[in-house]
Design an enzyme around this catalytic site. Structure first.
Site, PDB file in Angstrom:
ATOM      1  N   HIS A   1      15.250  43.329  22.512  1.00 32.54           N
ATOM      2  CA  HIS A   1      15.035  44.777  22.691  1.00 32.54           C
ATOM      3  C   HIS A   1      15.516  45.549  21.459  1.00 32.54           C
ATOM      4  O   HIS A   1      14.887  46.509  21.034  1.00 32.54           O
ATOM      5  CB  HIS A   1      15.794  45.308  23.923  1.00 32.54           C
ATOM      6  CG  HIS A   1      15.277  44.786  25.218  1.00 32.54           C
ATOM      7  ND1 HIS A   1      15.958  44.940  26.404  1.00 32.54           N
ATOM      8  CD2 HIS A   1      14.141  44.120  25.523  1.00 32.54           C
ATOM      9  CE1 HIS A   1      15.263  44.383  27.372  1.00 32.54           C
ATOM     10  NE2 HIS A   1      14.160  43.870  26.861  1.00 32.54           N
TER      11      HIS A   1
ATOM     12  N   THR B   1      18.488  41.220  25.310  1.00 29.46           N
ATOM     13  CA  THR B   1      18.768  42.529  24.700  1.00 29.46           C
ATOM     14  C   THR B   1      18.632  42.465  23.175  1.00 29.46           C
ATOM     15  O   THR B   1      18.225  43.440  22.545  1.00 29.46           O
ATOM     16  CB  THR B   1      20.194  43.004  25.079  1.00 29.46           C
ATOM     17  OG1 THR B   1      20.307  42.988  26.494  1.00 29.46           O
ATOM     18  CG2 THR B   1      20.468  44.407  24.575  1.00 29.46           C
TER      19      THR B   1
HETATM   20 ZN   LIG Z   1      23.308  40.923  26.498  1.00 30.69          ZN
END
Ligand SMILES: [Zn+2]
Ligand SMILES: [Zn+2]
Length: 345
Positions: A51, A48
């Site tokens: 991201h 993440t």
């Molecule tokens: Zn995470």
């Protein structure tokens, strides 16, 4: 001695989207009355974080310090702190929830629509220090190392919430974990602990090896017919639960097809922006598609306890120092390690 709050610290920052992380100096954050200052000892690097760098989430004003998987020691406390002291070893729940909405008041803090997340909308733990509300702290037993603890709030507590709360996994049920990686390998352990049988998929041999080690039936879907494996194993009934750690239309469709009527598809990944699913098979079999996000505060407490008791092992694939952030990112992107990458101090 200079009080720690007036010093500068090393940090990893997102200064501009779609540019590499910047490693450099920032001021140690100022404390609000209800916050504590943590000297970060280890922080987990999550995909993440990549991201975020790509701009897939609005982080508010940049620069932002990412890092939502944190373990460390309390080194300063705000003026309104009652129960916490400096010197305590802690890990940190990710969601800073409002405490007032119906979800917060019923213990479902992961659903709070007003939450801010540490390492997303607020500065996180890829730094020397981070300031967090005391309500986010979970005390660490001495037997859990900082490195092990750092990955519990996300990689482990998420899977625990997903399989146990959302999936309602029970003794002797069959769960298929699609795409066993940093999350999934903890999912295998949690599902086994819950008394379930696990079939875990990956195209990578080292991931299947690890899943097998923890008691899963490993399946490489390129080399084997996954539907047949599930069919044989469940004597034609289908899996009770499928946890999709891939998050594409293909994986969602495959997951649904592997379920028994009334089974639960747990959605924990979101690669595709839209999922397309066949309507009649869903309707006629009463299968459920369930979103799974984060964990409650209580679930994190339970996960810390399970790790302290040795019932779940925190799987760390590689360790880098904070200053080696670029090597750590390359390692994450290559996907060659099984388990989480932890940034040490
Ligand atoms: Zn995470
Ligand atoms: Zn709330």
């Amino acid at each position: 001695m200079t009080p720690v709050r007036n010093r500068s610290m090393k940090s990893v920052q997102i200064v501009e989207y779609r540019q590499p992380f910047q490693y450099g100096d920032r001021n140690v954050p100022k404390l609000q009355p209800h916050e504590v200052l943590i000297e970060v000892k280890a922080s987990g690097l999550c995909s993440t974080d990549i991201h975020l760098l790509e701009g897939r989430v609005d982080l508010g004003q940049l620069p932002r310090i990412p890092g939502h998987e944190i373990a460390g020691e309390i080194v300063d406390i705000g003026s309104e702190i009652v129960t916490w002291q400096t010197g305590q070893r802690i890990t940190v729940a990710i969601d800073v929830s409002c405490g007032e909405c119906v979800h917060c008041l019923t213990g479902q803090t992961q659903r709070c629509p007003f939450k801010q997340r540490i390492g997303f909308e607020r500065d996180g733990g890829h730094a020397g220090y981070v300031a967090v509300p005391a309500t986010n702290l979970v005390l660490l037993p001495d037997s859990v190392t900082y490195e092990e603890a750092s990955i519990l709030p996300d990689a482990v507590a998420c899977m625990y919430h997903c399989l146990v709360a959302q999936g309602q996994l029970r003794v002797n049920q069959t769960v298929v974990i699609l795409g066993v990686g940093g999350l999934g390998i903890h999912g295998v352990q949690i599902a086994r602990l819950a008394g379930a049988e696990v079939i875990a998929t990956s195209r990578r041999a080292h991931r299947l090896e690890a899943a097998k080690e923890f008691g899963a039936i490993p399946v490489n879907p390129v080399a084997e017919d996954l539907a047949k494996v599930v069919d044989d194993f469940t004597r034609g009934v289908g899996a009770d639960v499928v946890a999709d750690c891939i998050g594409t239309t293909t994986s969602i469709q495959e997951g649904l097809s592997l379920l028994r009527p009334g089974g639960r598809l747990l959605v924990i990944a979101y690669i595709d922006e839209m999922f397309q699913i066949p309507s009649i098979p869903l309707f006629s079999t009463e299968k459920e598609i369930i979103g799974c996000r984060g964990s409650t505060r209580q679930e994190l407490v339970e996960v810390v306890d399970l790790v302290a008791q040795g019932k779940i092992r925190s799987i760390i694939g590689a360790e880098y120092s904070l200053s080696q952030i670029h090597q750590a990112v390359s390692c994450l992107e290559a996907g060659d390690v099984m388990g989480r990458i932890v940034l040490t101090r």
